[in-house]
Design a protein around this motif. Sequence first.
Motif, PDB file in Angstrom:
ATOM      1  N   ALA A 147       6.395   3.370   2.710  1.00 40.62           N
ATOM      2  CA  ALA A 147       5.237   3.816   3.483  1.00 40.62           C
ATOM      3  C   ALA A 147       5.595   4.979   4.402  1.00 40.62           C
ATOM      4  O   ALA A 147       4.761   5.852   4.668  1.00 40.62           O
ATOM      5  N   VAL A 148       6.820   5.008   4.913  1.00 39.90           N
ATOM      6  CA  VAL A 148       7.252   6.114   5.765  1.00 39.90           C
ATOM      7  C   VAL A 148       7.219   7.433   4.988  1.00 39.90           C
ATOM      8  O   VAL A 148       6.829   8.485   5.514  1.00 39.90           O
ATOM      9  N   GLU A 149       7.597   7.373   3.718  1.00 42.00           N
ATOM     10  CA  GLU A 149       7.676   8.593   2.915  1.00 42.00           C
ATOM     11  C   GLU A 149       6.330   8.988   2.322  1.00 42.00           C
ATOM     12  O   GLU A 149       6.009  10.179   2.235  1.00 42.00           O
ATOM     13  N   THR A 150       5.537   8.005   1.885  1.00 45.25           N
ATOM     14  CA  THR A 150       4.300   8.319   1.156  1.00 45.25           C
ATOM     15  C   THR A 150       3.030   7.937   1.903  1.00 45.25           C
ATOM     16  O   THR A 150       1.938   8.276   1.461  1.00 45.25           O
ATOM     17  N   GLY A 151       3.162   7.207   2.998  1.00 42.13           N
ATOM     18  CA  GLY A 151       1.989   6.798   3.757  1.00 42.13           C
ATOM     19  C   GLY A 151       1.411   5.464   3.344  1.00 42.13           C
ATOM     20  O   GLY A 151       0.526   4.928   4.007  1.00 42.13           O
ATOM     21  N   LYS A 152       1.908   4.869   2.250  1.00 41.15           N
ATOM     22  CA  LYS A 152       1.425   3.557   1.809  1.00 41.15           C
ATOM     23  C   LYS A 152       2.419   2.991   0.800  1.00 41.15           C
ATOM     24  O   LYS A 152       3.283   3.707   0.284  1.00 41.15           O
ATOM     25  N   SER A 153       2.277   1.692   0.529  1.00 43.63           N
ATOM     26  CA  SER A 153       3.151   1.055  -0.455  1.00 43.63           C
ATOM     27  C   SER A 153       2.410  -0.063  -1.165  1.00 43.63           C
ATOM     28  O   SER A 153       1.739  -0.892  -0.533  1.00 43.63           O
ATOM     29  N   ILE A 154       2.550  -0.092  -2.479  1.00 41.80           N
ATOM     30  CA  ILE A 154       1.947  -1.146  -3.283  1.00 41.80           C
ATOM     31  C   ILE A 154       2.668  -2.471  -3.089  1.00 41.80           C
ATOM     32  O   ILE A 154       2.116  -3.542  -3.351  1.00 41.80           O
ATOM     33  N   LEU A 155       3.907  -2.422  -2.588  1.00 41.21           N
ATOM     34  CA  LEU A 155       4.690  -3.639  -2.424  1.00 41.21           C
ATOM     35  C   LEU A 155       4.054  -4.597  -1.424  1.00 41.21           C
ATOM     36  O   LEU A 155       4.238  -5.814  -1.502  1.00 41.21           O
ATOM     37  N   PHE A 156       3.309  -4.061  -0.477  1.00 46.17           N
ATOM     38  CA  PHE A 156       2.631  -4.909   0.499  1.00 46.17           C
ATOM     39  C   PHE A 156       1.516  -5.738  -0.128  1.00 46.17           C
ATOM     40  O   PHE A 156       1.005  -6.669   0.503  1.00 46.17           O
ATOM     41  N   LEU A 157       1.123  -5.400  -1.367  1.00 43.64           N
ATOM     42  CA  LEU A 157       0.022  -6.092  -2.034  1.00 43.64           C
ATOM     43  C   LEU A 157       0.489  -7.088  -3.095  1.00 43.64           C
ATOM     44  O   LEU A 157      -0.333  -7.811  -3.659  1.00 43.64           O
ATOM     45  N   LEU A 158       1.774  -7.139  -3.387  1.00 44.63           N
ATOM     46  CA  LEU A 158       2.250  -8.011  -4.457  1.00 44.63           C
ATOM     47  C   LEU A 158       2.062  -9.484  -4.125  1.00 44.63           C
ATOM     48  O   LEU A 158       1.719 -10.292  -4.998  1.00 44.63           O
ATOM     49  N   GLU A 159       2.297  -9.849  -2.868  1.00 42.58           N
ATOM     50  CA  GLU A 159       2.253 -11.259  -2.477  1.00 42.58           C
ATOM     51  C   GLU A 159       1.003 -11.614  -1.689  1.00 42.58           C
ATOM     52  O   GLU A 159       0.585 -12.769  -1.659  1.00 42.58           O
ATOM     53  N   THR A 160       0.386 -10.634  -1.035  1.00 40.95           N
ATOM     54  CA  THR A 160      -0.702 -10.937  -0.101  1.00 40.95           C
ATOM     55  C   THR A 160      -2.089 -10.966  -0.738  1.00 40.95           C
ATOM     56  O   THR A 160      -3.038 -11.389  -0.081  1.00 40.95           O
ATOM     57  N   ASN A 161      -2.234 -10.535  -1.969  1.00 40.85           N
ATOM     58  CA  ASN A 161      -3.557 -10.527  -2.608  1.00 40.85           C
ATOM     59  C   ASN A 161      -4.131 -11.941  -2.627  1.00 40.85           C
ATOM     60  O   ASN A 161      -3.560 -12.849  -3.235  1.00 40.85           O
ATOM     61  N   PRO A 162      -5.268 -12.176  -1.977  1.00 44.39           N
ATOM     62  CA  PRO A 162      -5.830 -13.536  -1.942  1.00 44.39           C
ATOM     63  C   PRO A 162      -6.537 -13.931  -3.229  1.00 44.39           C
ATOM     64  O   PRO A 162      -6.949 -15.088  -3.371  1.00 44.39           O
ATOM     65  N   GLY A 163      -6.671 -13.010  -4.175  1.00 43.83           N
ATOM     66  CA  GLY A 163      -7.424 -13.278  -5.393  1.00 43.83           C
ATOM     67  C   GLY A 163      -6.955 -14.460  -6.215  1.00 43.83           C
ATOM     68  O   GLY A 163      -7.778 -15.307  -6.605  1.00 43.83           O
ATOM     69  N   PRO A 164      -5.652 -14.587  -6.533  1.00 41.32           N
ATOM     70  CA  PRO A 164      -5.215 -15.722  -7.368  1.00 41.32           C
ATOM     71  C   PRO A 164      -5.581 -17.070  -6.761  1.00 41.32           C
ATOM     72  O   PRO A 164      -6.083 -17.957  -7.464  1.00 41.32           O
ATOM     73  N   GLY A 165      -5.342 -17.238  -5.474  1.00 37.97           N
ATOM     74  CA  GLY A 165      -5.690 -18.507  -4.841  1.00 37.97           C
ATOM     75  C   GLY A 165      -7.179 -18.722  -4.746  1.00 37.97           C
ATOM     76  O   GLY A 165      -7.675 -19.843  -4.944  1.00 37.97           O
ATOM     77  N   LEU A 166      -7.918 -17.665  -4.463  1.00 42.43           N
ATOM     78  CA  LEU A 166      -9.371 -17.772  -4.361  1.00 42.43           C
ATOM     79  C   LEU A 166      -9.975 -18.212  -5.685  1.00 42.43           C
ATOM     80  O   LEU A 166     -10.884 -19.053  -5.720  1.00 42.43           O
ATOM     81  N   GLY A 167      -9.489 -17.667  -6.794  1.00 40.77           N
ATOM     82  CA  GLY A 167     -10.018 -18.049  -8.103  1.00 40.77           C
ATOM     83  C   GLY A 167      -9.810 -19.524  -8.395  1.00 40.77           C
ATOM     84  O   GLY A 167     -10.698 -20.206  -8.933  1.00 40.77           O
TER      85      GLY A 167
END
Length: 689
Positions: free
Chosen positions: A234-254
């Motif tokens: 995120a420091v280099e590009t302003g964002k990171s997809i790695l922050f979304l690998l574990e936190t996505n609530p979709g699998p549990g919500l389904g």
Amino acid sequence: MSAASPPEKKSGLRVRVQKLGTGLSNMVMPNIGAFIAWGLLTALFIEAGWLTGIFDSLKDPDGWVAEIGGWGAYEDGGVVAPMITYLLPIIIAYTGGRMVHGNRGAVVGAIATMGVIAGADVPMFLGAMIMGPLGGWLMKHLDGLWEGKIRPGFEMLVDNFSAGILGLLLAILGFFGVGPIVEAFTRAAGNAVDFLVEANLLPFTSIFIEPAKVLFLNNAINHGVLTPLGTAEAVETGKSILFLLETNPGPGLGILLAFSFFGKGFAKATAPGAAIIQVFGGIHEIYFPYVLAKPKLILAAILGGMTGVFINVIFATGLRAPAAPGSIIAIYAQTPGDSFLGVTLAVLGATTVSFLVSAVLLKADRNKDDTDLAAATASMESMKGKKSSVASALAGPEHQGAIHDIVFACDAGMGSSAMGASVLRKKIKQAGHQDVTVVNQAISNLTDTHDLVVTHEDLTDRARQSTPSAIHVSVDDFMSSPRYDEIVEMLGRTNVEASDQPDADTGHGPRHAAGTATAGAAVAAAAGTAVQQSASEVSQADADTGGNVLALESIVLHGSATTAAEAITEAGQLLVTAGAVDPSYVDAMHDREKSVSTFMGNGLAIPHGTNDAKVSIRRTGISFVRYDQPVDWNGKQAEFVVGIAGAGKDHLALLNQIAQVFLDADQVARLRAADSPEEVSHTLLVVDR
């Protein structure tokens, strides 16, 4: 007991990883507010930030707008870069050091972390997680070396200089050693992530991440790997997809939505509320018991997670900073403007796939019984190592008022339940709850009049059908289950709370007032199963059956069996030889073992027949077999096997006495050392406990 060793060894690695993850989480989670502040500053003031564009569009002849717009930038003079470079690693290290050795450990850990920060060109979260606890640990041991040996008046001098010198040495170590190593690891891991993205393999990380979440290994993955790597990106590009690998609530919500539509009983009723907590509260562990109760649903979580990651990869989305907790609110707060669409579609896609797969699996489930969320929640809390404040709501309907009537139920209501009831009753009485009765019954005789029902974990579903309004507790060890202590703790809480609000007419709590008649009738009807006889009553019960409930001829000191099946036959044949049962009863003992194990714990197994086999019992009889080499009883070691045939209730007092023997290490040692049947009989029947 050695019987428990194999499962512990198998789970040892998982437990160690859980402990590591808990330690990492305890360093990061208290400081999440700082991460959020950094993420918001980044969102506002980086080159592509929300406010930067506004400031750039304003005419600024005097330079004051430019000055305001630049104070948060990454470049010199801004606040974002110092926060990510210095503040966040140092407060993580400070927290880690304090966890180990208070403020002295915190200070040394922070000093040491400055070394790794200066010795590397990437954010030093991993370095802080190493140096913080290390500094605290070394400071703790140094203080222990001269504790009590410092002359009065020199304590402050020694304390201050020892901390300063140790911090200096660790800072040097961090600068020349740990910092470069962690930097190299971070860059290598970043390259690995880049490879996974370029090769379109990143979605497959869900195969590991989703099961790890349910097993409480996610903290080690998230805080130990994803957060440091994601922050560096995120420091280099302003964002990171790695922050979304574990936190996505979709699998549990389904999964929770599928239970809301296609679940059964209590699981279906609680799923909608759990979904709200999971999505908006961000507490993902609320859905773990649903997966543990139906393990095949982990497939839905994996496929849902893979779908979400795949969509995020396609749309090149990411977050500016970690989203903790994993609430949709926290996720959107850290989402840059160009990622809102992708993040939204990723959550919706993960939810949809997880819901569809879960729906198919639930509809195809042949088990028509209600999902046992109570047992699953207990299993989850066991893996977590502590109580779950949010998942406790899934343990069953909240019991209203005091608990006075407890029944321990098993298939036949003969051996296992009598032994378990005896152990539980003793604990309850020792805790001072004299008004609580504990009886044992066959599951087929249960009525919905009991406050609390205890069963073997394999029988809980059956018991719940007959007693849906009761609290249900599942055990797998009848002699020494930790759930007994939880029941005692529950009594201390509920009975006291209920007594604080007595009924104006009866003086009792609401549940007791409503259930006194029915519960009292049940207790009276089962009075013979209360098994509260003393040692003298045991002797009387033996006399009433001709003195041969446990005949000396039915005591074998050196059993010949080498398997559980052979041991059941050996104990059963002793009952046949004694004239207590017909030969067909031995077959019923094997049938009973196939349904639920009769291993009690503490080296004791008590095989007995099924409820239907009581017609094969001529009179009450008990056999005793001791084995020089313990018999493998479904992975547990049985050194003593007691065969049981109960024609009426006269054997229950003896079972109570046997239970007390096997709770006493000295009495077990006497049985182990006994060299005659008379000594065994004396230990089991005569010794007053």
